[in-house]
Motif scaffolding. Structure first.
Motif, PDB file in Angstrom:
ATOM      1  N   GLY A 417      -2.457   4.955 -15.045  1.00  0.00           N
ATOM      2  CA  GLY A 417      -1.954   6.112 -14.304  1.00  0.00           C
ATOM      3  C   GLY A 417      -3.023   7.190 -14.170  1.00  0.00           C
ATOM      4  N   TRP A 418      -3.717   7.450 -15.273  1.00  0.00           N
ATOM      5  CA  TRP A 418      -4.814   8.433 -15.243  1.00  0.00           C
ATOM      6  C   TRP A 418      -5.847   8.036 -14.180  1.00  0.00           C
ATOM      7  N   LYS A 420      -5.532   6.179 -11.513  1.00  0.00           N
ATOM      8  CA  LYS A 420      -5.001   6.362 -10.159  1.00  0.00           C
ATOM      9  C   LYS A 420      -4.968   7.853  -9.817  1.00  0.00           C
ATOM     10  N   GLY A 421      -4.517   8.662 -10.786  1.00  0.00           N
ATOM     11  CA  GLY A 421      -4.420  10.102 -10.562  1.00  0.00           C
ATOM     12  C   GLY A 421      -5.769  10.731 -10.268  1.00  0.00           C
ATOM     13  N   ILE A 422      -6.741  10.465 -11.105  1.00  0.00           N
ATOM     14  CA  ILE A 422      -8.032  11.158 -10.965  1.00  0.00           C
ATOM     15  C   ILE A 422      -8.776  10.684  -9.717  1.00  0.00           C
ATOM     16  N   THR A 424      -7.391   9.505  -6.919  1.00  0.00           N
ATOM     17  CA  THR A 424      -6.683  10.036  -5.744  1.00  0.00           C
ATOM     18  C   THR A 424      -7.055  11.499  -5.540  1.00  0.00           C
TER      19      THR A 424
ATOM     20  N   LEU B  43      -3.005  17.872 -12.407  1.00  0.00           N
ATOM     21  CA  LEU B  43      -2.920  16.866 -11.343  1.00  0.00           C
ATOM     22  C   LEU B  43      -3.824  15.662 -11.605  1.00  0.00           C
ATOM     23  N   THR B  44      -4.856  15.862 -12.428  1.00  0.00           N
ATOM     24  CA  THR B  44      -5.758  14.766 -12.765  1.00  0.00           C
ATOM     25  C   THR B  44      -4.951  13.572 -13.269  1.00  0.00           C
ATOM     26  N   CYS B  45      -3.923  13.839 -14.060  1.00  0.00           N
ATOM     27  CA  CYS B  45      -3.062  12.758 -14.571  1.00  0.00           C
ATOM     28  C   CYS B  45      -1.769  12.627 -13.771  1.00  0.00           C
ATOM     29  N   GLY B  47      -1.137  13.365 -10.723  1.00  0.00           N
ATOM     30  CA  GLY B  47      -1.288  13.034  -9.310  1.00  0.00           C
ATOM     31  C   GLY B  47      -1.191  14.253  -8.410  1.00  0.00           C
ATOM     32  N   PRO B  48      -1.776  14.155  -7.193  1.00  0.00           N
ATOM     33  CA  PRO B  48      -1.739  15.270  -6.253  1.00  0.00           C
ATOM     34  C   PRO B  48      -0.304  15.741  -6.046  1.00  0.00           C
ATOM     35  N   SER B  53       1.670   9.255 -11.146  1.00  0.00           N
ATOM     36  CA  SER B  53       0.705   8.190 -10.872  1.00  0.00           C
ATOM     37  C   SER B  53       0.956   7.086 -11.891  1.00  0.00           C
ATOM     38  N   GLY B  54       1.149   5.907 -11.397  1.00  0.00           N
ATOM     39  CA  GLY B  54       1.440   4.795 -12.299  1.00  0.00           C
ATOM     40  C   GLY B  54       2.648   5.156 -13.149  1.00  0.00           C
ATOM     41  N   LYS B  55       2.461   5.084 -14.451  1.00  0.00           N
ATOM     42  CA  LYS B  55       3.582   5.342 -15.342  1.00  0.00           C
ATOM     43  C   LYS B  55       3.642   6.785 -15.818  1.00  0.00           C
ATOM     44  N   ILE B  56       2.701   7.595 -15.416  1.00  0.00           N
ATOM     45  CA  ILE B  56       2.730   9.005 -15.823  1.00  0.00           C
ATOM     46  C   ILE B  56       3.808   9.738 -15.007  1.00  0.00           C
TER      47      ILE B  56
END
Ligand SMILES: Cc1cc2nc3c(=O)[nH]c(=O)nc-3n(C[C@H](O)[C@H](O)[C@H](O)COP(=O)(O)OP(=O)(O)OC[C@H]3O[C@@H](n4cnc5c(N)ncnc54)[C@H](O)[C@@H]3O)c2cc1C
Lengths: 430, 108
Positions: A417-418, A420-422, A424, B43-45, B47-48, B53-56
């Motif tokens: 997830g991290w 994907k987040g960073i 994006t 937002l780094t974890c 998501g925007p 994001s993913g499982k977060i």
């Protein structure tokens, strides 16, 4: 006649809550300069891409140009999962379309060869130059090959570092695939400071994961110039549980650093470890700020760039900011997450300063997830603030040493997830 | 100066001043606030826009009270977490309230 317009102008500025009317008289020229300010960002990695994106987000009328030689950026984070065959190169490869199309960042694919700090111009390999009002540098690291006799950029084709992702990652993966069962892999990691301190341990873990399935009699020897740490203790616990007897750790911190290398015999020599021979040798050399930082006069004796953590302005050159691995931001470690945090704060500081404001007091943060196996990950997380001009850690540390299998599995999912987040966020993907 | 030329010049100045005023005003409006800067670190974890994001977990879509409950819980340790405890302990109570306002407003 123009007096009238100036008065109107001041009134308008006042209405927008910009300045007191008394200083307004000076504004027309300055305001124009600010609105049209040109910011050039050098390096489209974790620091630079993030900074360029947030500069445009905070001030859509800024002209922001990002200079990066590569059309595609391949991340070091998750490159160890590629070595283990868990993820593909595609997974860690990203482009600049989002920054260009969704943020309006101008992307120039070229190398910066020199910086004229007096004329405030960045000189490109292609021959042209870019003028700047503010320059942000995030060039990452370069390698101190001269500290290891017999090692060089050329020998990295035989003993890959894979500490910049791309061709080196593919080369190390191929060597692991070609190695016979029963072979020894040496991972030699440098002394601090270097990029991503826990990543050599993650690499040892994920290579062990690969070998356990396909070449179970093989061994991994980690020659570690950083020595004992809280992170290492967590990894050792995991190695014992997951890869009993496969990973051997050697303390290279007490004058044990690798001092010479022989690519022909695939051997390394260190003062305390003597000469050791491997079948695959992953030699990660000591590091310094990316070379363009030195050319621009941004580094001190340590080889890294001193900055004011409030806005990441260089303390050596005017109107230049340095972020990411290249800057000295201790106790923040050199990670992609740190570079991202610094990129955002640097962007906010530049926009705030151009508008004549002062930066508020904010938190700086970093996290680094490390896999020990596909279903087992740990993390470090730290938050910092500025106290008396210096960054100070406020909270954080490593994942708990005592944690259930479920917790490690959760962290493995959060790690993805991290990522994907960073990615994006930094590449302004939709 | 001829009348016509003078008029043209004046119009030019007006346009120029107007455009610089407008631009300066927009870039001022864009200067980020303390809480915006701090929220952008999340937002780094997450998501925007905090869409997850993913499982977060997603932050976008949560009520303010959900967010404060979680963050105060992470901060005190009453709410178990893998990583949020280490992040939340650095936040002041006031910052938690303001971050919660920020993320709750995203979902409106
Ligand atoms: C194996 C490994 C695993 C890692 N895992 C993690 C992780 O899980 N989490 C984490 O947070 N961090 C991780 N890292 C660390 C992370 O990769 C770095 O800290 C991060 O890349 C630093 O960002 P940066 O912007 O300083 O440099 P980079 O991201 O390296 O970007 C620098 C850019 O500058 C460009 N450049 C250099 N010189 C010039 C020039 N002269 N002109 C123009 N452009 C130039 C380069 O091409 C490059 O694209 C890992 C590192 C490694 C090696």
């Amino acid at each position: 006649m123009s007096q009238i317009y100036r008065r109107e102008f001041i009134k308008l500025l006042g209405a927008a809550g910009i300045v007191s009317a008394s200083s307004g008289i000076l504004l027309p020229g300055i305001a124009a300069a600010k609105a049209n300010a040109r910011v050039v960002v050098v390096g489209g990695g974790f620091g630079g891409a993030t900074c360029a994106s947030y500069l445009r987000q905070y001030a859509p009328d800024l002209e922001v140009t990002l200079v990066e030689p590569h059309k595609e950026f391949i991340t070091c984070p998750f490159s160890n999962t590629v070595l283990a065959g868990m993820k593909s190169m595609d997974y860690i490869t990203h482009n600049y379309d989002g920054l260009r199309n969704n943020r309006g960042v101008k992307i120039v694919h070229d190398w910066v060869m020199d910086i004229d700090t007096i004329a405030k111009k960045v000189k490109l390999k292609g021959g042209s130059s870019l003028p700047y009002d503010r320059l942000v540098m995030s060039p990452g690291v370069s390698f101190n090959w001269n500290e290891i006799e017999g090692a060089s950029e050329a020998t990295s084709q035989i003993m890959p570092h894979a500490w910049k992702a791309g061709a080196q990652t593919i080369l190390l993966r191929k060597q692991l695939e070609a190695m016979k069962d029963g072979g020894t892999i040496i991972i030699a990691s440098p002394r601090k400071p270097f990029r991503a301190p826990p990543a050599p341990y993650e690499r040892a873990s994920l290579i062990a994961h690969y070998l356990k399935k396909s070449k179970p009699s093989s061994k991994i020897l980690v020659v570690d110039s950083s020595g004992e740490s809280e992170a290492l203790a967590l990894f050792r616990k995991g190695w014992k549980k997951l890869y009993k007897g496969m990973v051997e750790w050697v303390d290279g911190s007490q004058q044990g650093e690798i001092v010479s290398a022989d690519a022909k015999s695939l051997s390394l020599t260190g003062r305390s470890v003597g000469t050791i021979k491997g079948d695959v040798v992953n030699l990660i050399p000591p590091q310094r700020a990316g070379d363009i930082a030195k050319i621009a006069g941004l580094v001190d004796k340590s080889g890294w760039c001193p900055v004011n953590p409030l806005n990441f302005a260089s303390t050596l050159q005017k109107d230049i900011h340095v972020i990411g691995d290249a800057c000295i931001a201790e106790p923040m470690e050199k990670t992609g997450h740190s570079a991202s945090s610094q990129g955002k704060i640097c962007a906010a500081a530049i926009v705030t300063e151009l508008n004549g404001g002062t930066m508020p007091s904010v938190t700086y943060s970093t996290s680094i997830y490390s896999f020990l196996g596909p279903k087992y990950a740990v993390s470090s997380a730290e938050v910092f603030r500025i106290k008396r001009g210096k960054l100070v850690q406020i909270s954080g540390g490593m994942s708990l040493e005592k944690a259930s299998r479920k917790t490690r599995l959760k962290e493995a999912k959060f790690a993805t997830g991290w990522y994907k987040g960073i990615t994006t966020d930094m590449f302004a993907k939709k | 100066m001829k009348r016509k030329a003078r008029l043209k010049l004046m119009m030019g100045i007006t346009a120029l001043l107007f455009s610089t005023t407008f631009m300066a005003a927009t870039s001022i409006a864009a200067a980020p606030s303390k809480i915006e800067i701090m929220a952008h670190a999340c937002l780094t974890c997450h998501g925007p826009n905090g869409v997850g994001s993913g499982k977060i977990p997603e932050l976008n879509g949560l009520e303010k009270s959900d967010i404060t409950e979680s963050l105060f819980g992470f901060k005190s340790g009453d709410e178990k977490s893998t990583i949020m405890g280490r992040h939340a302990k650095a936040l002041s109570d006031n910052e938690i309230e303001m971050l919660a306002d920020y993320f709750a407003s995203l979902s409106q």
